[in-house]
Design a protein around this motif. Structure first.
Motif, short mmCIF file in Angstrom:
data_model
loop_
_atom_site.label_atom_id
_atom_site.label_comp_id
_atom_site.label_asym_id
_atom_site.label_seq_id
_atom_site.Cartn_x
_atom_site.Cartn_y
_atom_site.Cartn_z
N VAL A 138 -7.46 -3.04 -3.11
CA VAL A 138 -7.78 -3.70 -4.09
C VAL A 138 -8.40 -2.77 -5.32
CG1 VAL A 138 -8.95 -5.41 -5.22
CG2 VAL A 138 -7.75 -6.03 -3.48
N THR A 139 -9.25 -1.99 -4.72
CA THR A 139 -10.05 -1.10 -5.81
C THR A 139 -9.69 0.33 -5.77
OG1 THR A 139 -11.18 -0.37 -3.79
CG2 THR A 139 -12.20 -2.34 -4.87
N GLY A 140 -8.53 0.38 -5.19
CA GLY A 140 -8.06 1.94 -5.37
C GLY A 140 -8.55 2.88 -4.54
N ASN A 141 -9.55 2.62 -3.77
CA ASN A 141 -10.43 3.56 -3.26
C ASN A 141 -9.64 4.31 -1.98
OD1 ASN A 141 -12.55 3.18 -4.77
ND2 ASN A 141 -13.59 2.06 -3.25
N MET A 142 -8.26 4.10 -1.79
CA MET A 142 -7.66 4.70 -0.86
C MET A 142 -7.16 6.26 -1.22
SD MET A 142 -5.08 1.61 -0.01
CE MET A 142 -3.83 2.39 0.82
N LYS A 143 -7.35 6.53 -2.59
CA LYS A 143 -6.90 7.68 -3.22
C LYS A 143 -7.18 8.87 -2.26
CE LYS A 143 -6.36 9.99 -7.53
NZ LYS A 143 -6.48 9.91 -8.99
N LYS A 144 -8.78 8.76 -2.17
CA LYS A 144 -9.15 10.17 -1.80
C LYS A 144 -8.46 10.32 -0.02
CE LYS A 144 -13.64 11.02 -2.05
NZ LYS A 144 -15.09 10.92 -1.66
N GLN A 145 -8.46 9.01 0.61
CA GLN A 145 -7.90 9.26 2.05
C GLN A 145 -6.34 9.63 1.99
OE1 GLN A 145 -8.67 5.67 4.14
NE2 GLN A 145 -10.49 5.12 2.89
N THR A 146 -5.72 9.15 0.89
CA THR A 146 -4.33 9.45 0.82
C THR A 146 -4.11 10.98 0.70
OG1 THR A 146 -3.76 7.17 -0.13
CG2 THR A 146 -2.20 8.85 -0.18
N LYS A 161 4.63 14.94 -3.73
CA LYS A 161 4.41 13.62 -4.53
C LYS A 161 4.64 14.32 -5.95
CE LYS A 161 1.40 11.10 -1.64
NZ LYS A 161 1.18 11.79 -0.77
N SER A 162 4.50 15.49 -6.36
CA SER A 162 4.64 15.57 -7.77
C SER A 162 5.95 16.03 -8.04
CB SER A 162 3.68 16.78 -8.28
OG SER A 162 4.17 17.98 -7.43
N CYS A 216 5.87 5.72 -4.01
CA CYS A 216 4.40 6.12 -4.13
C CYS A 216 3.83 5.85 -5.39
CB CYS A 216 4.49 7.64 -3.95
SG CYS A 216 2.77 8.39 -3.93
N CYS A 217 2.78 5.04 -5.66
CA CYS A 217 2.27 5.13 -6.59
C CYS A 217 1.55 6.29 -7.55
CB CYS A 217 0.97 3.98 -6.78
SG CYS A 217 -0.25 3.49 -8.03
N ASP A 218 1.91 6.33 -8.65
CA ASP A 218 1.54 7.72 -9.50
C ASP A 218 0.14 7.62 -9.96
OD1 ASP A 218 4.02 9.17 -9.36
OD2 ASP A 218 4.87 7.63 -10.91
N VAL A 219 -0.53 6.40 -10.00
CA VAL A 219 -1.87 6.48 -10.11
C VAL A 219 -2.87 6.60 -9.09
CG1 VAL A 219 -3.69 4.74 -10.93
CG2 VAL A 219 -1.38 4.76 -12.00
N LYS A 243 3.51 2.28 -10.87
CA LYS A 243 2.12 1.90 -10.86
C LYS A 243 2.45 0.61 -9.81
CE LYS A 243 0.15 2.73 -15.28
NZ LYS A 243 -0.31 2.41 -16.52
N CYS A 244 1.41 0.86 -8.72
CA CYS A 244 1.33 -0.22 -7.63
C CYS A 244 0.74 -1.61 -8.29
CB CYS A 244 0.46 0.05 -6.35
SG CYS A 244 -1.27 0.19 -6.63
#
Length: 254
Positions: A138-146, A161-162, A216-219, A243-244
């Motif tokens: 919900v908060t998008g805090n998965m970014k670092k893990q991903t 991904k790019s 994949c979400c680009d954000v 965007k997811c």
């Protein structure tokens, strides 16, 4: 509350984990793709309300169980009262945290009820801990893990991904040029370190062996099954920046 009690009593570690994933997927849906409907149902003028995730991946907002003690642990009570006192982002984050807590309590209730030993409890926790929490989604805090798992996402010849944002679970990008596969060969060596890619919505991996579409979400750079976010391969071809649901809702309401 009938819905909160669930439809069956899982008795093995695998069954409890399946129950957990179903309830989790339901709550993720309520707080992301169905957030508008969820927001409306949590009217502060109503009585104490709870958010229930069901094993069949459906969610509902309802009154708590009348029986005491209830058949299953109950989710946070009165989530509707805080809705208008916080920003929507803060409120959804709070509901997400309490939902994560509830899911753990339900799973370990089953573990205690059916006499899971120490090894079974550890295995169940490790399985649960292997997928993102609702709060992280919900908060998008998965970014670092991903980012740490980026090489796993691109393994077996995937483009980075790019270069491409969609792929199928057999390791081939739908937009990839076959010539680029050789350049990414070195990433296969890191596969064992990162493990399989997990869907940010349902928490399942790509180890099914089926030719399943992913995006994949680009954000936040999190991967999702196309079916979980209602995106088809044909539709993805026309999306310049995907965007997811969580990122879309976050940007729309800031």
């Amino acid at each position: 509350m009938e819905g909160g009690a669930g439809l069956y009593n899982p008795r093995t570690v695998e069954e409890v984990f399946r129950d957990f994933k179903g309830r989790r997927a339901a709550i993720v849906k309520a707080l992301t793709s169905d957030v508008g409907e969820f927001y409306q149902q949590c009217d502060p003028e109503k009585e104490n309300l709870c958010l229930y995730g069901l094993p069949n991946e459906q969610w509902e907002v309802n009154l708590p169980a009348e029986e005491v003690p209830p058949e299953l642990p109950e989710p946070a009570l009165g989530i509707n009262f805080a809705r208008d006192g916080l920003s929507e982002k803060e409120w959804l984050s709070l509901v997400a945290i309490h939902s994560d807590t509830w899911l753990l309590s339900v799973s370990f209730y089953f573990g205690s009820r059916f006499n899971f030993d120490k090894a079974d409890r550890k295995r169940l926790f490790d399985m649960i801990n292997g997928i993102p929490t609702i709060f992280e989604v919900v908060t998008g805090n998965m970014k670092k893990q991903t980012k740490e798992k980026s090489s796993a996402s691109n393994r077996n010849g995937n483009l980075s991904k790019s270069e491409s944002k969609v792929r199928s679970s057999d390791g081939k990008n739908s937009k990839a040029a076959q010539a680029n596969n050789e350049e990414d060969g070195s990433e296969e060596e890191e596969e064992g370190e990162h493990g399989e890619t997990l869907c940010g919505a349902c928490g399942d991996g790509d180890g099914t062996g089926t030719d399943e579409f992913w995006i994949c979400c680009d954000v936040c750079e999190v991967w999702f099954h196309g079916k979980c976010v209602k995106i088809t391969p044909a539709r993805a071809e026309h999306i310049k920046q995907y965007k997811c649901p969580a990122c879309s809702n976050k940007r729309a309401r800031t």
